[in-house]
Write a protein that holds these residues in place. Sequence first.
Motif, PDB file in Angstrom:
ATOM      1  N   MET A   1      17.811 -18.421  72.363  1.00  0.00           N
ATOM      2  CA  MET A   1      17.494 -19.881  71.738  1.00  0.00           C
ATOM      3  C   MET A   1      16.684 -20.623  72.780  1.00  0.00           C
ATOM      4  O   MET A   1      15.765 -21.378  72.532  1.00  0.00           O
ATOM      5  CB  MET A   1      18.440 -20.749  70.859  1.00  0.00           C
ATOM      6  N   MET A   2      17.528 -20.839  74.105  1.00  0.00           N
ATOM      7  CA  MET A   2      16.669 -21.470  75.193  1.00  0.00           C
ATOM      8  C   MET A   2      15.318 -20.985  75.542  1.00  0.00           C
ATOM      9  O   MET A   2      14.333 -21.894  75.501  1.00  0.00           O
ATOM     10  CB  MET A   2      17.645 -21.374  76.191  1.00  0.00           C
ATOM     11  N   VAL A   3      15.380 -19.410  75.611  1.00  0.00           N
ATOM     12  CA  VAL A   3      14.018 -18.931  75.801  1.00  0.00           C
ATOM     13  C   VAL A   3      12.985 -19.341  74.992  1.00  0.00           C
ATOM     14  O   VAL A   3      11.728 -19.700  74.972  1.00  0.00           O
ATOM     15  CB  VAL A   3      14.102 -17.450  76.157  1.00  0.00           C
ATOM     16  N   GLY A   4      13.621 -19.446  73.608  1.00  0.00           N
ATOM     17  CA  GLY A   4      12.611 -19.658  72.454  1.00  0.00           C
ATOM     18  C   GLY A   4      11.941 -21.193  72.449  1.00  0.00           C
ATOM     19  O   GLY A   4      10.728 -21.394  72.461  1.00  0.00           O
TER      20      GLY A   4
ATOM     21  N   ILE B   1      17.851 -30.944  78.747  1.00  0.00           N
ATOM     22  CA  ILE B   1      18.881 -30.595  77.891  1.00  0.00           C
ATOM     23  C   ILE B   1      18.832 -29.110  77.634  1.00  0.00           C
ATOM     24  O   ILE B   1      19.935 -28.342  78.008  1.00  0.00           O
ATOM     25  CB  ILE B   1      18.668 -31.013  76.319  1.00  0.00           C
ATOM     26  N   THR B   2      17.478 -28.431  77.825  1.00  0.00           N
ATOM     27  CA  THR B   2      17.484 -27.066  77.611  1.00  0.00           C
ATOM     28  C   THR B   2      17.942 -26.553  79.148  1.00  0.00           C
ATOM     29  O   THR B   2      18.575 -25.212  78.871  1.00  0.00           O
ATOM     30  CB  THR B   2      15.834 -26.583  77.745  1.00  0.00           C
ATOM     31  N   PHE B   3      17.516 -27.202  80.031  1.00  0.00           N
ATOM     32  CA  PHE B   3      18.362 -26.577  81.330  1.00  0.00           C
ATOM     33  C   PHE B   3      19.780 -26.581  81.210  1.00  0.00           C
ATOM     34  O   PHE B   3      20.314 -25.491  81.647  1.00  0.00           O
ATOM     35  CB  PHE B   3      17.686 -27.773  82.533  1.00  0.00           C
TER      36      PHE B   3
ATOM     37  N   PRO C   1      21.464 -24.081  69.775  1.00  0.00           N
ATOM     38  CA  PRO C   1      22.041 -23.565  71.151  1.00  0.00           C
ATOM     39  C   PRO C   1      23.193 -24.603  71.963  1.00  0.00           C
ATOM     40  O   PRO C   1      24.216 -24.210  72.221  1.00  0.00           O
ATOM     41  CB  PRO C   1      20.792 -23.828  72.089  1.00  0.00           C
ATOM     42  N   ILE C   2      23.178 -25.984  71.351  1.00  0.00           N
ATOM     43  CA  ILE C   2      24.098 -26.781  71.939  1.00  0.00           C
ATOM     44  C   ILE C   2      25.560 -26.352  71.185  1.00  0.00           C
ATOM     45  O   ILE C   2      26.310 -26.354  71.998  1.00  0.00           O
ATOM     46  CB  ILE C   2      23.966 -28.352  71.454  1.00  0.00           C
ATOM     47  N   ILE C   3      25.481 -25.914  70.079  1.00  0.00           N
ATOM     48  CA  ILE C   3      26.917 -25.696  69.412  1.00  0.00           C
ATOM     49  C   ILE C   3      27.299 -24.425  70.324  1.00  0.00           C
ATOM     50  O   ILE C   3      28.611 -24.220  70.357  1.00  0.00           O
ATOM     51  CB  ILE C   3      26.461 -25.328  67.900  1.00  0.00           C
TER      52      ILE C   3
END
Lengths: 801, 140, 493, 113
Positions: free
Chosen positions: A357-360, A383-385, A479-481
């Motif tokens: 999801m991060m890559v997305g 956040i993504t980082f 992704p956070i979950i």
Amino acid sequence: MSLLHLAIIAPFILAIFVPSLHKALPKIHTGWFLLPLPIVLFSYFLSFLPQIIRGETTMETLNWIPSLGINFSARVDGLGLLFSLLITGIGALVVLYSIYYLSKEKEKLNQFYVYLLLFMGAMLGVVLSDNMVVLYGFWELTSFSSFLLIGYWNHRERSRYGAQKSMLITVFGGLSMLGGMILLYLMTGTFSISETIAMAATIYGHELFIPALICILLGAFTKSAQFPFHIWLPDAMEAPTPVSAYLHSATMVKAGIYLVARLTPVFALSGLWVWLVAGFGILTLFWGSFSAVKHNDLKGILAYSTISQLGLIMSLLGLGAAAIHYPAVEAGFYTVAVSAAVFHLINHATFKGSLFMMVGIVDHETGTRDIRKLGGLMSIMPITFTIAVIGSFSMAGLPPFNGFLSKEMFFTGMIRAQEIGFFNMETLGLIFPIVAWVASVFTFLYSMIIVFKTFTGKYQPEKLEVKPHEAPLGMLISPIILVSLVVVIGLFPNIVAPLINSVMASILPSLVAEGMKFDVHIYHWHGFTPELFMTIGVIVVGILLYKFMPRWTGIYNRMPEKFSLNSAYDNGLAGIQKGANRFTNAYMTNSIRTYLLYIFTFLILSLGTTLIVKNAFVLDTANVANIHAFELVLVIIIAIGSVSILFVKSRMTSIILLGSVGYAVSLFYAIFRAPDLALTQLVIETVSVALFLLAFYHLPKVNKNEEHMRFKMGNAVISIGVGVVVSLIALSAHSSKAFDSISQYYIENTYKKAGGENMVNVILVDFRGFDTLFEIAVLAIAALGIFSLIKLRLTRGKEQG
Amino acid sequence: MKTNNVILETATKVILFIILLFSVYMFFAGHYEPGGGFIGGLMASGAIVLLLIAYDLKTVRKILPFDFKKVTALGLLFAAGTAAGGLFFDKPLLTHWFTYVYPPILGKMSLHTAVIFDTGVFLVVVGVTMTIIQTIGESE
Amino acid sequence: MNSLITLPLLIPLFTAIILVFFNKNVTVQRWIATIGSLLTLAAAVWLSATVYTQGIQTMDLSNWQAPFGITLVSDMLSSILVVTTSLIGFVCLLYSFRSIGVEREKHYYYPVFFFLILGVNGAFTTGDIFNMFVFFEVMLMASYVLLVLGGTKIQLRETIKYLLVNVISSGLFVIAVAYLYSVVGTLNMAHISVRLNELGQSGIVTVIAVLFLIVFGIKGAIFPLYFWLPGAYYAPPAPIMALFGALLTKVGVYSITRTYTLFFTQDIGYTHGLLEILSIITIIIGVIGAIAYFDVKKIIIYNIIVAVGVILFGVATFTTESLTGSVFYLIHDMIIKAALFLLIGIMIKITGTSNLREMGGLINRYPGLAWTYFVAALALAGIPPLSGFLGKILIVRAGIDAGNYWGSGVVLLSSLLVLFSVMKIFMNGFWGKAREYKQQEKVPVRWLLTAPVILTICAVLYGLGSEALYPIISTAAETLSNPEIYIKAVLKE
Amino acid sequence: MEILMSLLIGVIFMSATYLMLSKSLLRIIVGTGLLSHGVHLLLLTMGGLKRGAAPLLGQQAEAYTDPLPQALILTAIVISFGITALFLVVAYRSYQELGTDNMELMRGKEGNE
């Protein structure tokens, strides 16, 4: 139909309504209609948790084809439940993520969500079916929904390529698995998995046991992208990223793992199973991690990383299977591999899901996934980082994340391989920890690449298509979950321990039967064990390799592309098609003469051989009619007449010769007491000759080239062969009359019962009037055909449709 | 095929009549002697062909204004109808029925449903041959 | 006396005859044809139900007791084949209304169409070996006419080849019957079976068995006798192609099945061994052909050959289970082949070509067509729960059980390549970039699509409802593996 | 006689096969005509030859020749007549349309990619 069945079928039912919902409410993103379903299903499956932990299982049967032992039996046990939770849990997060990822304006969401639902239902079916045939059906359905999802952007060449590749490889595996299941059926007489497991001890040593084992493993290995079948997975990354996160990392590719785990009780008695599963697993682990490093595409890296991690889990399952050879007291020493496998399975789903999801998000916000263009995004997308750091560090096996814990257990399992006192593990077992360590180094390396090449280093906005900024909240929730789970499980690993225990009970039921209770406890600190030193070694060597990357990555170029598995697949497929085309075109000459030669040759060979082999030629000269002189003359006339047609050149002559043979034949009929035949033949022959002349009257003289008819040796041999075979069989058949003909009945009853005197005619209109009825029908069709043929001339060049 | 030969035309008329008679004879003889609907039909169409040779297609069409494809179908209908007739009497398909009657003067005569069946055959054969010959003839 | 057995023959016969009278009026023809076709289907279903509840139905024609007259025999196998034939006939007819063209309709398309159905139903129903020849001829004659109707270059050219091959095979059929008659002196199939069993193993009978295999093998398109098929089936328009693909080869397959279960069971090691080898080669060669081309027609045509091999492999294995599998597969294949031919017919109509390299992107404008095709393709490949899987599983299982591992493996793996070949159509025809076609506007396909949709739904239900069908199919297989049942019903001993 | 006939039938089949393998369409059709003669004679021979009088009850004979093969042949003759007629017309039409009666020139290459 039970609630459980309904849960499995629910996605299919919803799928039926998705297109109309999409059409009716175009303003609402179709994903919102889906989202409740996986959430509801997730909570439904959670409700099974207490009873599963107590060690109870649920089985519901829905009859489908009971006559053949094919029923839709759904069974929930530890293993099935774990997977169901993954499918629905990750499913919910992926749907949520996709709502923000896929634009409702640009994308064909109706199709996308139908495929996704098909997959969800199919995958639930795979992990909950107790019947192998049903499992197979769902298994193939997952392959096809994956095919459709990979080909979602089907105007792209690469998407179609990837879709086809994944389909061919996984369906091949599926068929092979079906073969294995059929073999199992032949040994056990049941398609039920639980009944097969109960009979495991009796089938070991059966001659079909090893073939069944290999067939089943082919299914598992292709689905779970084990070396050398892994080549489809990187190309599957053409699918939209939510799909990659869901199917090609968290769930579908784990179906192979599921299958191995599920059938471990059946096959683990065999050393071959342990070696194959562990061996291919460890090989895949190494190859995947090694190959991941060379990629520049973030999704490519993740694809190889997934391959590698699947190999890791596979190898653990293989080694863990050896435990059932030990009495329950000692088995605990070895079952740690199985617990590591299950634990890592959960962990992998969490960290890999979040990484995809991060890559997305990165792809979505920057327009690229190429690490050469990325860099310095840390401050722009904090956040993504963070998500990337947690996910990657967990994958690399760094504390305090869950990946660290399962990595340690993995090392333990590998080290204990040497202690297994059979299957040559005592000597060869050392391979496992060594390869495992090397692979872990590369795993560490690519994990670092993902984080640092993307988020640190130089920011290069000129290479990006759009100006990046942090993703919208909706996209970040999922992704956070997942990373939260990474952290929570990392800190409090034993919350999943009861689940792991019950899963292990499904994988190793024989130990449970012996009274063993699985009681997994996961610790952060084991003391200064070899595992700890291995981890430290991984980090140190990994950092060194990362620092000096440009110095050694040249080795990747040393491996020529020509010999890669991918080019083997490409060339193989192209070669097969081209070869098939050449081969088929070579014998399908479209020349009727060639076809007839094939057919006649086969006729001569098969009949001739049978005559000889079966010693069928008999000649009985007793039961024959006498020969009159004029009959002999007639025979000679016909023989000469028919042979001389071969040598005449003029059309007219050959037609006349044919006619004279016909008339001679009608003389024969007269001699052989068949007046009706003689009469008919006479008239028919006249009409036929007239027709011949009519049809060929208008044809201009054939040109010289065609006139020149050479005697063809090949044709002559074939013709003589046909003649000889027909004669020989005729002689034998005549000499082998075994019964009186039924015709005596006609002779007796023609007058009495049928009221006629000409038997042939009575047979024609009465005894066998049915023949006559349809014989004239044939004539009628011919007349209609001739009429239409001459009247109707659709001379358009190509008649289509 | 245009021949305006008066002798041929006259001769044709006579021969035609004879052949047609003969074909009818052949047709009815079928159950007892060599013959039957098939031969009879062929003979009859032979006669018509003769007519064709003597006159031409158009004239024959005037004399015999049938669509021979429909004659064929009619023949099939006869045959199939006789066949199906049995079903109405709760008998198998194609069950024939016959009896002998003894009318005065004529002596013994048989009545046979097979004759109707054979009539079908006769008509089909005439229809088919004529369709073929007419079609081919017209195309030239 | 039950006249039901004759209805699937008489209704098409009378329909065909009546249609001849209305050749000018297309609308009337269509109505008559629809009614005739529906009545045939209804009669066939009724017959099938009767056979199921009351056992084998027979009728001694002209009221001559068997074996002296011709006997019609409808056992479970033949009656369900008649149902399938009538169904496919009806569906192809629907399709024809909008595709075959008024010209053909006025030139006796419909009568000949019904003669074809009649011939096929007759070949399935007759219990007399020579009468079977006659029905073969009805069917073949109708097929020649349908093949050539329209008289285009390719049609004429291929018709000549098709005619020639079939004339030869018909000649061989008659001599095979002649040889058999010389040995056993009878024509009634049940009676032949009785006498052959009395005779026991005999060399000449084995030779005759091989000859029959050649005769029916040419019609049924087995290796090495199928060469005529790809060319001939390539030539006619879609509904005729569908009719041929679904029905004609299957008549050959049926005849092999019938004779190799009823007649030639004395020397199984030899005759069925030969059949087994040939069927395996047939599968392999068919699969090679199917993946060799980028032409939609060719791909589906070669798939016919594959299916023939699969069915006959089950017959050659010759156990009740394998025969059950073969019957399951036979019916499935008839339905799905017809559906596929009609579907590619629509594709060709839209694009004006049968070359996949010139197609693409059809899914965007014709999603219904695309998804029907997708489902039909999966059914063909035998993906559960669609129609093909059960037959295949049974055939493979019985094959392995009988010790034929390689053959069973070939059957199983052929599915993969079959799938590859039909998915090639999906990926190149429906997926990909849309192209410019001759007809710029959207071609109205709704009516045409009805026909294959009906068949595809049947295929789905066939798979899902296997349990309901199982007793029917296993009854059929039971009769095949135990000829006594058949013989008793016919000869009423 | 049956033996002699079997041999003759062999010869007819041989000639028919040779003709059917030629290039010229006319020769092929002549071949099929010959083939059907062979087939019919074979059918007759297989029933046994000259086993009594012609199957007409009017003959009042002791024994009759087997009438069944004769009936079958009659059916077969009619059918082959129908086929020959159609075949001839197809040949005639294809000559018009394709301009040749050489089978080797009627190959066609559709869909061979």
